[in-house]
Design a protein around this motif. Structure first.
Motif, PDB file in Angstrom:
ATOM      1  N   HIS A 263       0.827  -1.207   0.000  1.00  0.00           N
ATOM      2  CA  HIS A 263       0.000   0.000   0.000  1.00  0.00           C
ATOM      3  C   HIS A 263       0.865   1.263   0.000  1.00  0.00           C
ATOM      4  N   VAL A 264       0.277   2.341  -0.466  1.00  0.00           N
ATOM      5  CA  VAL A 264       0.954   3.645  -0.482  1.00  0.00           C
ATOM      6  C   VAL A 264       1.507   3.975   0.900  1.00  0.00           C
ATOM      7  N   ASP A 265       2.721   4.463   0.918  1.00  0.00           N
ATOM      8  CA  ASP A 265       3.348   4.932   2.167  1.00  0.00           C
ATOM      9  C   ASP A 265       3.681   3.830   3.166  1.00  0.00           C
ATOM     10  N   HIS A 266       3.565   2.600   2.764  1.00  0.00           N
ATOM     11  CA  HIS A 266       3.917   1.545   3.712  1.00  0.00           C
ATOM     12  C   HIS A 266       5.423   1.282   3.747  1.00  0.00           C
ATOM     13  N   GLY A 267       6.152   1.930   2.807  1.00  0.00           N
ATOM     14  CA  GLY A 267       7.611   1.903   2.909  1.00  0.00           C
ATOM     15  C   GLY A 267       8.345   1.150   1.813  1.00  0.00           C
ATOM     16  N   LYS A 268       7.713   0.982   0.643  1.00  0.00           N
ATOM     17  CA  LYS A 268       8.340   0.243  -0.455  1.00  0.00           C
ATOM     18  C   LYS A 268       9.637   0.914  -0.904  1.00  0.00           C
ATOM     19  N   THR A 269       9.524   2.218  -1.167  1.00  0.00           N
ATOM     20  CA  THR A 269      10.690   2.942  -1.673  1.00  0.00           C
ATOM     21  C   THR A 269      11.796   2.992  -0.625  1.00  0.00           C
ATOM     22  N   THR A 270      11.410   3.205   0.616  1.00  0.00           N
ATOM     23  CA  THR A 270      12.404   3.265   1.696  1.00  0.00           C
ATOM     24  C   THR A 270      13.158   1.937   1.774  1.00  0.00           C
ATOM     25  N   LEU A 271      12.425   0.857   1.642  1.00  0.00           N
ATOM     26  CA  LEU A 271      13.049  -0.465   1.716  1.00  0.00           C
ATOM     27  C   LEU A 271      14.011  -0.688   0.536  1.00  0.00           C
TER      28      LEU A 271
ATOM     29  N   ILE B 207       6.668  -7.025   7.439  1.00  0.00           N
ATOM     30  CA  ILE B 207       5.901  -6.118   8.288  1.00  0.00           C
ATOM     31  C   ILE B 207       6.838  -4.975   8.648  1.00  0.00           C
ATOM     32  N   ASN B 208       6.534  -3.805   8.108  1.00  0.00           N
ATOM     33  CA  ASN B 208       7.458  -2.659   8.197  1.00  0.00           C
ATOM     34  C   ASN B 208       7.054  -1.709   9.321  1.00  0.00           C
ATOM     35  N   LYS B 209       7.967  -0.815   9.617  1.00  0.00           N
ATOM     36  CA  LYS B 209       7.757   0.250  10.601  1.00  0.00           C
ATOM     37  C   LYS B 209       7.555  -0.315  12.001  1.00  0.00           C
ATOM     38  N   ILE B 210       8.273  -1.421  12.277  1.00  0.00           N
ATOM     39  CA  ILE B 210       8.115  -1.990  13.620  1.00  0.00           C
ATOM     40  C   ILE B 210       8.773  -1.107  14.685  1.00  0.00           C
ATOM     41  N   ASP B 211       9.547  -0.116  14.217  1.00  0.00           N
ATOM     42  CA  ASP B 211      10.136   0.820  15.179  1.00  0.00           C
ATOM     43  C   ASP B 211       9.091   1.792  15.718  1.00  0.00           C
ATOM     44  N   LYS B 212       7.960   1.843  15.041  1.00  0.00           N
ATOM     45  CA  LYS B 212       6.964   2.850  15.409  1.00  0.00           C
ATOM     46  C   LYS B 212       6.129   2.418  16.599  1.00  0.00           C
ATOM     47  N   GLU B 213       5.736   3.439  17.346  1.00  0.00           N
ATOM     48  CA  GLU B 213       4.852   3.164  18.467  1.00  0.00           C
ATOM     49  C   GLU B 213       3.517   2.663  17.923  1.00  0.00           C
TER      50      GLU B 213
ATOM     51  N   ILE C  36      10.398  -5.787  10.005  1.00  0.00           N
ATOM     52  CA  ILE C  36      11.510  -4.913   9.621  1.00  0.00           C
ATOM     53  C   ILE C  36      11.212  -3.444   9.934  1.00  0.00           C
ATOM     54  N   SER C  37      12.258  -2.674   9.915  1.00  0.00           N
ATOM     55  CA  SER C  37      12.106  -1.225   9.823  1.00  0.00           C
ATOM     56  C   SER C  37      13.001  -0.779   8.674  1.00  0.00           C
ATOM     57  N   ALA C  38      12.354  -0.403   7.593  1.00  0.00           N
ATOM     58  CA  ALA C  38      13.117  -0.006   6.405  1.00  0.00           C
ATOM     59  C   ALA C  38      13.899   1.267   6.698  1.00  0.00           C
ATOM     60  N   LYS C  39      13.342   2.066   7.582  1.00  0.00           N
ATOM     61  CA  LYS C  39      13.971   3.352   7.886  1.00  0.00           C
ATOM     62  C   LYS C  39      15.213   3.148   8.748  1.00  0.00           C
ATOM     63  N   LYS C  40      15.094   2.300   9.758  1.00  0.00           N
ATOM     64  CA  LYS C  40      16.201   2.114  10.694  1.00  0.00           C
ATOM     65  C   LYS C  40      17.115   0.954  10.291  1.00  0.00           C
TER      66      LYS C  40
HETATM   67  N1  LIG Z   1       9.144   5.028  11.243  1.00  0.00           N
HETATM   68  C1  LIG Z   1       9.297   4.454  10.083  1.00  0.00           C
HETATM   69  N2  LIG Z   1       8.965   5.131   8.989  1.00  0.00           N
HETATM   70  C2  LIG Z   1       9.113   4.522   7.800  1.00  0.00           C
HETATM   71  C3  LIG Z   1       9.622   3.220   7.697  1.00  0.00           C
HETATM   72  N3  LIG Z   1       9.668   2.899   6.389  1.00  0.00           N
HETATM   73  C4  LIG Z   1       9.188   3.956   5.704  1.00  0.00           C
HETATM   74  N4  LIG Z   1       8.859   4.946   6.550  1.00  0.00           N
HETATM   75  C5  LIG Z   1       8.332   6.254   6.208  1.00  0.00           C
HETATM   76  O1  LIG Z   1       7.072   6.081   5.601  1.00  0.00           O
HETATM   77  C6  LIG Z   1       6.868   7.060   4.576  1.00  0.00           C
HETATM   78  C7  LIG Z   1       6.501   6.383   3.295  1.00  0.00           C
HETATM   79  O2  LIG Z   1       7.568   5.579   2.877  1.00  0.00           O
HETATM   80  P1  LIG Z   1       7.824   5.260   1.355  1.00  0.00           P
HETATM   81  O3  LIG Z   1       8.999   4.377   1.292  1.00  0.00           O
HETATM   82  O4  LIG Z   1       7.831   6.478   0.552  1.00  0.00           O
HETATM   83  O5  LIG Z   1       6.518   4.459   1.044  1.00  0.00           O
HETATM   84  P2  LIG Z   1       6.075   3.828  -0.329  1.00  0.00           P
HETATM   85  O6  LIG Z   1       5.348   2.597   0.001  1.00  0.00           O
HETATM   86  O7  LIG Z   1       7.203   3.741  -1.246  1.00  0.00           O
HETATM   87  O8  LIG Z   1       5.041   4.887  -0.799  1.00  0.00           O
HETATM   88  P3  LIG Z   1       4.541   5.198  -2.288  1.00  0.00           P
HETATM   89  O9  LIG Z   1       5.759   5.272  -3.151  1.00  0.00           O
HETATM   90  O10 LIG Z   1       3.840   6.508  -2.155  1.00  0.00           O
HETATM   91  O11 LIG Z   1       3.619   4.081  -2.656  1.00  0.00           O
HETATM   92  C8  LIG Z   1       8.155   7.850   4.506  1.00  0.00           C
HETATM   93  O12 LIG Z   1       7.993   9.037   5.209  1.00  0.00           O
HETATM   94  C9  LIG Z   1       9.176   6.962   5.177  1.00  0.00           C
HETATM   95  O13 LIG Z   1      10.203   7.681   5.793  1.00  0.00           O
HETATM   96  C10 LIG Z   1       9.983   2.545   8.880  1.00  0.00           C
HETATM   97  O14 LIG Z   1      10.447   1.419   8.890  1.00  0.00           O
HETATM   98  N5  LIG Z   1       9.796   3.206  10.041  1.00  0.00           N
END
Ligand SMILES: Nc1nc2c(ncn2[C@@H]2O[C@H](COP(=O)(O)OP(=O)(O)OP(=O)(O)O)[C@@H](O)[C@H]2O)c(=O)[nH]1
Length: 616
Positions: free
Chosen positions: A127-135, A225-231, A261-265
């Protein structure tokens, strides 16, 4: 005599052997081979002559007697080859390389002994914003640096990383749109799908879609399962929701692997990557690096300096710099081959993404490619594919037209009419859309698939072409490029400025009762030689009709220096002092234009009438 003989040779009646008796023959050479000549498309006079042991001059003579002039380098068509071989007593067999023209349909059978393991190709969806690009970015940054060229990675649409000595290829366009588009084109590139679900958000509509697409493709799924660092992150809840979609976790007795996972961390990424290598091993992915390369296009673009550039994913075989290649309907030689590190490569094995130049055209994502032994073959296959595509396009060019609409509705081919609306202002676009969507002719309705403000663009044409839509422009016009594109794609563009007229037109088309089309016919031209100012009437154009005729009731346009500056009607047409109905070439006349006064000496007045033309 020769002519008579050919006329007896009917198509599809090849076994009927007729010899043309007065052609010189060398008897002993008739015994060459076992009397069967095997030839390929494009065989030349010289090549055939050699095969049948004749001099080129003899072959040329045979054809000459049949009324065809050729030279030693002329390519022969099947009929000509057959005739010549018949003449010299050979049977012919055409080497079928047809299958190579549709190389995507070839079933590749490799010797078991040649097969070696290949890296998995992974697509990330979710889904949008779930962190695909970050990963994708995290994996790229953290892993690619392990390679020898630490620097910045080129974005070529795919990249490869190494995990414990094992490679994984990632496709760099996240999302199921690209995945589906590729699949729609028959390109099954992906071996494993990662579905990313944000732990703080849960399963969302696009998560479901992504799962559907992956399941439909029959590709193994790993859930991240992403963003596990989040509250508030609740991986267990996600597992529950995903199980409802049929993805039961292993630890719950299912067979889907989950990674937190946490794609961000960067948490859990190593485990995720290792999981991918395990899943890949189970899938037992193999390829034969010894064959000519075969694979799919990931991206294609036109580079100003380098010409057509394509990112290819080698799916089987090995691609080498310099290889003759056919990509989609484009062909050429691999001139420059770059890896995802931006470094020039000499060869690329299975599952390797590369960027190549050297093609004669830009291919489209999802197109297939294949390398060939010779440039001649690549050219032949490429040209045949181009021809086939053009034919297909011509078929498509009957995409959708108002003329044809009624027939298509009658035949049950059209259940609704797709329309794209482009208007000059927002209010109009909305109003037009509203009016169109009210249309209902015997259950056939209008479906406005796009309604926006602005000029008609190429993107509108492409959308119309893909969805068999008609484009309606409201006070907007396409420019010449867009018109050309529309013509190419067979897309109909209708221009209007009154809503009810447009609605009437569509309704009439749906009922098969379109009014006859009007076509403009220019009647003639007159040159203004003198402008006579009369205070009560205005400016009179003292003119000379240079060709055709001008009629009192025709439409006119005023042309100055090749530019139409006014279009309207005549207010009067006179010969001397008398009103005239029509003035022909070679005569002088006086004209005034209705509601228009700005005429100049040297201006041209062109007359035109609208004639009805039969609809196709
Ligand atoms: N806290 C936290 N934030 C994350 C994590 N992964 C991604 N984010 C944040 O979530 C937001 C969306 O991440 P994207 O990687 O752009 O998500 P996406 O799924 O690629 O979104 P679209 O390209 O719009 O479909 C960004 O602000 C990231 O910084 C994570 O593991 N932890």
């Amino acid at each position: 005599m020769a002519k008579k003989n050919t006329s007896t040779k009917k198509k599809g009646n090849h076994h009927k052997k007729k010899l043309i008796s007065n052609i010189p023959q060398k008897k002993e050479e008739k015994k060459l081979g076992d009397g069967i000549i095997e030839y390929e498309d494009g065989i030349t006079v010289g090549e055939l002559a050699e095969m049948i042991g004749q001099t080129p001059a003899n072959v040329i003579k045979v054809l000459f007697m049949l009324g065809t002039m050729v030279t030693i380098n002329s390519s022969l068509n099947d009929e000509q080859v057959e005739l010549i071989c018949l003449e010299y007593g050979y049977e012919v067999k055409k080497k079928v390389i047809v299958s190579e023209i549709n190389f995507e349909d070839i079933e590749i059978i490799d010797d078991e002994a040649d097969l070696v393991g290949r890296p998995p190709v992974v697509t990330i969806m979710g889904h949008v914003d779930h962190g695909k690009t970050t990963l994708l970015d995290y994996i790229r940054k953290s892993r690619v640096a392990e390679g020898e060229f630490g620097g910045i990675t080129q974005h070529i649409g795919a990249y490869q990383v190494e995990v414990n000595g094992k490679k994984i290829t990632f496709l760099d366009t996240p999302g199921h749109e690209a995945f589906t588009a590729m699949r729609a084109r028959g390109a099954q590139l992906t071996d494993i799908v990662i579905i990313v679900v944000a732990a703080d958000d849960g399963v969302m509509p696009q998560t479901k879609e992504a799962v559907d697409h992956a399941l439909a493709a029959g590709v193994p799924i790993v859930v991240a399962i992403n963003k596990i660092d989040k509250e508030g992150a609740d991986p267990e809840r996600i597992k529950g929701e995903m199980s409802e979609l049929g993805l039961m976790p292993e630890e719950w007795g299912g067979d889907t692997v989950y990674c937190n996972i946490s794609a961000k961390k960067g948490i859990g990424i190593q485990e995720l990557l290792e999981t991918l290598t395990v899943v890949a091993e189970l899938a037992d992915l193999k390829a034969n690096p010894k064959r000519y390369a075969y694979g799919s296009v990931v991206e294609g673009r036109l580079d100003k300096g380098r010409g057509p550039v394509a990112t290819l994913l080698v799916q089987n075989g090995t691609l080498r710099a310099g290889d003759p290649i056919v990509v989609g309907t484009a062909f050429g030689r691999v001139r420059q081959m770059l890896g995802d590190h931006g470094k020039e490569l000499k060869e690329a094995g299975p599952s390797t993404p590369v960027e190549i130049t050297g093609l004669n055209d830009v291919p489209v994502a999802g197109d297939k490619f294949m390398a060939f032994e010779t440039e001649k073959m690549a050219r032949h296959v490429g040209e045949e594919r181009q021809k086939a595509k053009q034919e297909q396009d011509r078929g498509v060019s009957s995409a959708m037209s108002l003329d044809d609409l009624f027939n298509q509705i009658k035949e049950g081919q059209v259940a609704h009419l797709n329309i794209i609306v482009k208007a000059d202002v927002n209010g109009t676009a909305e109003a037009v859309k509203g009016s169109l969507e009210k249309i209902d002719i015997d259950g056939v309705r209008v479906n406005v698939i796009r309604s926006t403000v602005g000029a008609i663009s190429e993107s509108d044409v492409l959308l119309a072409s893909a969805s068999k839509a008609i484009i309606y422009g409201f006070n907007v016009r396409p420019d010449a490029n867009v018109r050309r594109k529309a013509e190419e794609e067979g897309v109909e563009i209708r221009l209007h400025n009154i809503i009810y007229k447009m609605v009437e037109e569509i309704e009439a088309a749906m009922r098969g009762m379109l009014a006859p089309e009007l076509e403009e016919v220019v009647t003639g031209q007159a040159e203004i030689r003198q402008v006579i100012k009369v205070s009560k009437i205005g400016n009179i154009a003292g003119s000379y009709v240079t060709d055709g005729y001008i009629r009192r009731d025709c439409g006119i346009r005023l042309i100055r220096d090749g530019v139409v500056i006014y279009e309207g009607k005549l207010a009067s047409l006179k010969r001397f002092k008398d009103d005239a109905k029509e003035v022909s070439a070679g005569y002088e006349c006086g004209m005034t234009i209705e509601n228009y006064n700005d005429i100049k000496e040297g201006d041209i007045i062109e007359g035109f009438i609208m004639e009805e033309v039969e609809r196709k």
